[in-house]
Design a protein around this motif. Structure first.
Motif, PDB file in Angstrom:
ATOM      1  N   ALA A  84       0.827  -1.213   0.000  1.00  0.00           N
ATOM      2  CA  ALA A  84       0.000   0.000   0.000  1.00  0.00           C
ATOM      3  C   ALA A  84       0.858   1.258   0.000  1.00  0.00           C
ATOM      4  CB  ALA A  84      -0.930  -0.011   1.215  1.00  0.00           C
ATOM      5  N   LEU A  85       1.941   1.258   0.772  1.00  0.00           N
ATOM      6  CA  LEU A  85       2.800   2.443   0.828  1.00  0.00           C
ATOM      7  C   LEU A  85       3.563   2.651  -0.480  1.00  0.00           C
ATOM      8  CD1 LEU A  85       4.161   2.171   4.486  1.00  0.00           C
ATOM      9  CD2 LEU A  85       2.626   3.925   3.568  1.00  0.00           C
ATOM     10  N   ILE A  86       4.108   1.573  -1.039  1.00  0.00           N
ATOM     11  CA  ILE A  86       4.829   1.709  -2.309  1.00  0.00           C
ATOM     12  C   ILE A  86       3.868   2.080  -3.431  1.00  0.00           C
ATOM     13  CG2 ILE A  86       6.295   0.520  -3.990  1.00  0.00           C
ATOM     14  CD1 ILE A  86       7.329  -1.210  -1.705  1.00  0.00           C
ATOM     15  N   ALA A  87       2.616   1.631  -3.316  1.00  0.00           N
ATOM     16  CA  ALA A  87       1.611   1.932  -4.342  1.00  0.00           C
ATOM     17  C   ALA A  87       1.289   3.422  -4.427  1.00  0.00           C
ATOM     18  CB  ALA A  87       0.329   1.141  -4.078  1.00  0.00           C
ATOM     19  N   VAL A  88       1.656   4.183  -3.408  1.00  0.00           N
ATOM     20  CA  VAL A  88       1.481   5.641  -3.481  1.00  0.00           C
ATOM     21  C   VAL A  88       2.161   6.179  -4.738  1.00  0.00           C
ATOM     22  CG1 VAL A  88       2.120   7.828  -2.396  1.00  0.00           C
ATOM     23  CG2 VAL A  88       1.223   5.953  -0.992  1.00  0.00           C
ATOM     24  N   PHE A  89       3.298   5.593  -5.106  1.00  0.00           N
ATOM     25  CA  PHE A  89       4.014   6.020  -6.302  1.00  0.00           C
ATOM     26  C   PHE A  89       3.796   5.059  -7.474  1.00  0.00           C
ATOM     27  CE2 PHE A  89       6.326   7.840  -2.707  1.00  0.00           C
ATOM     28  CZ  PHE A  89       6.262   9.171  -3.045  1.00  0.00           C
ATOM     29  N   ALA A  90       3.824   3.745  -7.208  1.00  0.00           N
ATOM     30  CA  ALA A  90       3.662   2.776  -8.292  1.00  0.00           C
ATOM     31  C   ALA A  90       2.282   2.863  -8.925  1.00  0.00           C
ATOM     32  CB  ALA A  90       3.903   1.355  -7.767  1.00  0.00           C
ATOM     33  N   VAL A  91       1.286   3.243  -8.135  1.00  0.00           N
ATOM     34  CA  VAL A  91      -0.087   3.376  -8.652  1.00  0.00           C
ATOM     35  C   VAL A  91      -0.498   4.840  -8.705  1.00  0.00           C
ATOM     36  CG1 VAL A  91      -2.514   2.804  -8.270  1.00  0.00           C
ATOM     37  CG2 VAL A  91      -0.748   1.081  -7.834  1.00  0.00           C
ATOM     38  N   GLY A  92      -0.424   5.527  -7.560  1.00  0.00           N
ATOM     39  CA  GLY A  92      -0.932   6.899  -7.475  1.00  0.00           C
ATOM     40  C   GLY A  92      -0.204   7.890  -8.367  1.00  0.00           C
ATOM     41  N   PHE A  93       1.109   7.999  -8.193  1.00  0.00           N
ATOM     42  CA  PHE A  93       1.866   8.959  -9.005  1.00  0.00           C
ATOM     43  C   PHE A  93       1.855   8.570 -10.475  1.00  0.00           C
ATOM     44  CE2 PHE A  93       5.852  10.181 -11.080  1.00  0.00           C
ATOM     45  CZ  PHE A  93       5.764  11.562 -10.980  1.00  0.00           C
ATOM     46  N   ALA A  94       2.061   7.277 -10.762  1.00  0.00           N
ATOM     47  CA  ALA A  94       2.128   6.839 -12.155  1.00  0.00           C
ATOM     48  C   ALA A  94       0.826   7.117 -12.888  1.00  0.00           C
ATOM     49  CB  ALA A  94       2.463   5.347 -12.213  1.00  0.00           C
ATOM     50  N   ALA A  95      -0.300   6.784 -12.265  1.00  0.00           N
ATOM     51  CA  ALA A  95      -1.597   6.965 -12.933  1.00  0.00           C
ATOM     52  C   ALA A  95      -1.954   8.434 -13.102  1.00  0.00           C
ATOM     53  CB  ALA A  95      -2.689   6.241 -12.148  1.00  0.00           C
ATOM     54  N   SER A  96      -1.470   9.276 -12.195  1.00  0.00           N
ATOM     55  CA  SER A  96      -1.835  10.701 -12.257  1.00  0.00           C
ATOM     56  C   SER A  96      -0.834  11.539 -13.048  1.00  0.00           C
ATOM     57  CB  SER A  96      -1.944  11.266 -10.830  1.00  0.00           C
ATOM     58  OG  SER A  96      -0.686  11.239 -10.184  1.00  0.00           O
ATOM     59  N   TYR A 172       7.405  -3.564  -8.681  1.00  0.00           N
ATOM     60  CA  TYR A 172       6.618  -2.334  -8.552  1.00  0.00           C
ATOM     61  C   TYR A 172       6.846  -1.408  -9.747  1.00  0.00           C
ATOM     62  CZ  TYR A 172       5.728  -3.989  -3.846  1.00  0.00           C
ATOM     63  OH  TYR A 172       5.326  -4.744  -2.776  1.00  0.00           O
ATOM     64  N   GLY A 173       8.027  -1.522 -10.371  1.00  0.00           N
ATOM     65  CA  GLY A 173       8.254  -0.764 -11.596  1.00  0.00           C
ATOM     66  C   GLY A 173       7.348  -1.220 -12.720  1.00  0.00           C
ATOM     67  N   ALA A 174       7.087  -2.534 -12.794  1.00  0.00           N
ATOM     68  CA  ALA A 174       6.163  -3.061 -13.799  1.00  0.00           C
ATOM     69  C   ALA A 174       4.757  -2.524 -13.558  1.00  0.00           C
ATOM     70  CB  ALA A 174       6.163  -4.589 -13.766  1.00  0.00           C
ATOM     71  N   ILE A 175       4.348  -2.473 -12.284  1.00  0.00           N
ATOM     72  CA  ILE A 175       3.030  -1.905 -11.957  1.00  0.00           C
ATOM     73  C   ILE A 175       3.008  -0.422 -12.306  1.00  0.00           C
ATOM     74  CG2 ILE A 175       1.433  -1.379 -10.072  1.00  0.00           C
ATOM     75  CD1 ILE A 175       2.380  -3.959  -8.712  1.00  0.00           C
ATOM     76  N   GLY A 176       4.096   0.284 -11.984  1.00  0.00           N
ATOM     77  CA  GLY A 176       4.174   1.704 -12.325  1.00  0.00           C
ATOM     78  C   GLY A 176       4.136   1.937 -13.820  1.00  0.00           C
ATOM     79  N   GLY A 177       4.785   1.051 -14.589  1.00  0.00           N
ATOM     80  CA  GLY A 177       4.736   1.162 -16.047  1.00  0.00           C
ATOM     81  C   GLY A 177       3.325   1.004 -16.575  1.00  0.00           C
ATOM     82  N   LEU A 178       2.585   0.063 -16.009  1.00  0.00           N
ATOM     83  CA  LEU A 178       1.190  -0.114 -16.413  1.00  0.00           C
ATOM     84  C   LEU A 178       0.349   1.103 -16.002  1.00  0.00           C
ATOM     85  CD1 LEU A 178       0.811  -3.879 -15.428  1.00  0.00           C
ATOM     86  CD2 LEU A 178       0.821  -2.943 -17.750  1.00  0.00           C
ATOM     87  N   GLY A 179       0.680   1.684 -14.849  1.00  0.00           N
ATOM     88  CA  GLY A 179      -0.027   2.892 -14.418  1.00  0.00           C
ATOM     89  C   GLY A 179       0.199   4.047 -15.366  1.00  0.00           C
ATOM     90  N   LEU A 180       1.424   4.212 -15.824  1.00  0.00           N
ATOM     91  CA  LEU A 180       1.714   5.274 -16.792  1.00  0.00           C
ATOM     92  C   LEU A 180       1.058   4.996 -18.139  1.00  0.00           C
ATOM     93  CD1 LEU A 180       5.436   6.090 -16.003  1.00  0.00           C
ATOM     94  CD2 LEU A 180       3.560   7.738 -16.078  1.00  0.00           C
ATOM     95  N   PRO A 191     -10.456   7.134 -14.290  1.00  0.00           N
ATOM     96  CA  PRO A 191     -10.315   5.842 -14.984  1.00  0.00           C
ATOM     97  C   PRO A 191      -8.885   5.323 -15.018  1.00  0.00           C
ATOM     98  CG  PRO A 191     -10.748   7.615 -16.555  1.00  0.00           C
ATOM     99  CD  PRO A 191     -10.973   8.176 -15.194  1.00  0.00           C
ATOM    100  N   ALA A 192      -7.897   6.214 -15.125  1.00  0.00           N
ATOM    101  CA  ALA A 192      -6.501   5.773 -15.130  1.00  0.00           C
ATOM    102  C   ALA A 192      -6.127   5.159 -13.785  1.00  0.00           C
ATOM    103  CB  ALA A 192      -5.579   6.947 -15.450  1.00  0.00           C
ATOM    104  N   LEU A 193      -6.511   5.843 -12.712  1.00  0.00           N
ATOM    105  CA  LEU A 193      -6.228   5.336 -11.374  1.00  0.00           C
ATOM    106  C   LEU A 193      -7.008   4.057 -11.098  1.00  0.00           C
ATOM    107  CD1 LEU A 193      -4.761   5.843  -8.699  1.00  0.00           C
ATOM    108  CD2 LEU A 193      -6.721   7.230  -7.965  1.00  0.00           C
TER     109      LEU A 193
END
Length: 270
Positions: A84-96, A172-180, A191-193
């Motif tokens: 959850a904490l790493i997802a702040v960037f892997a999901v939150g920052f990447a998607a936004s 987490y980089g792979a998740i961040g790549g998908l978020g971007l 929808p991105a998030l």
């Protein structure tokens, strides 16, 4: 990469990054403390019996246990708190990163300057990967500090810690790549998030199900979390195939974004 845009991303996230890194370092610090304080006693308490079997199942799910230092650290790396904490960037920052700029109406101003869209995307990708690498490092640094303080650091191997950092950062980089990739595909953040968060939750649910239900083990390779066997990596058994799969997920998402984003028509913001 555009250094000005990268600096702006770093500046906007610096407080959040510090807070998340401190939280993860604290979490990592607690792992060897729990092992050094309670690990051996809990092992004797639950040895055998139905409670012992239940704890064995729980250990399989979490990917670690409190009966060894490496098991405790493996437990912490794949624990929902760390995710959850790493997802702040892997999901939150990447998607936004792009969709958020688009929603605020600032993306048009950004790309109106002589900055290629691919450069904009690659700058956000570099920032995302750096933030993820720092947060993963924070867990391991906290764990090393706790192990040294409680005199159990002899169980840690520098090579295994480096491998765990690489494997975790790539996951987490792979998740961040998908978020971007989702971020460059939508004009709104929601929808991105939502798409990135849904992928992460479903992937973790599949991982959970495959570990707990023997008949569902065939599903495990379809979860990205399957490719971070934290206990094995910390024991010194890093499988290059896991890195290859996660690297392919990241590369496919990057290729998609580099093709789609430059070709998108961006209408005037409503």
């Amino acid at each position: 990469m555009n250094t000005v845009l990268f600096g702006r991303a770093w500046h906007s996230q610096r407080i959040k990054l510090l807070a998340v890194a401190l939280g993860l370092a604290t979490w990592g610090f607690l792992l060897p403390v729990v092992y050094a304080t309670f690990g051996a006693d809990i092992e004797r308490l639950v040895e055998g019996g139905s409670f012992g079997q239940a704890l064995e199942i729980l250990s399989r799910f979490t990917g670690g246990n409190v009966f060894s230092l490496t098991g405790s650290l493996a437990l912490g790396i794949v624990h929902p708190i760390a995710i959850a904490l790493i997802a702040v960037f892997a999901v939150g920052f990447a998607a936004s990163a792009v969709a958020g700029e688009r929603q605020r109406g600032t993306l048009e101003v950004l790309i109106a300057r002589p900055i290629d869209r691919r450069v904009v995307y690659l700058t956000f990708l570099a920032a995302t990967l750096l933030f993820i690498a720092i947060t993963v490092l924070a867990i391991l640094a906290g764990a090393v500090a706790g192990a040294v303080l409680f005199d159990v650091a002899q169980d840690l191997r520098p090579g295994a810690l480096a491998a765990a950092w690489l494997n975790s950062s790539l996951l987490y980089g792979a998740i961040g790549g998908l978020g971007l990739a989702a971020s460059v595909s939508f004009d709104r953040l929601t929808p991105a998030l939502g798409a990135t968060l849904a992928f992460t939750i479903v992937s973790y649910a599949v991982y959970f199900l495959a570990l707990l239900w023997p008949d569902a083990q065939w599903l495990a390779p379809y979860s990205v979390f399957h490719y971070l066997p934290a206990s094995e990596v910390l024991a010194g058994h890093l499988d290059p195939a896991d890195l290859l799969v996660l690297g392919c997920v990241l590369l496919v998402s990057v290729a998609y974004a580099l093709i789609v984003f430059p070709r998108r028509d961006l209408a005037a913001p409503s």
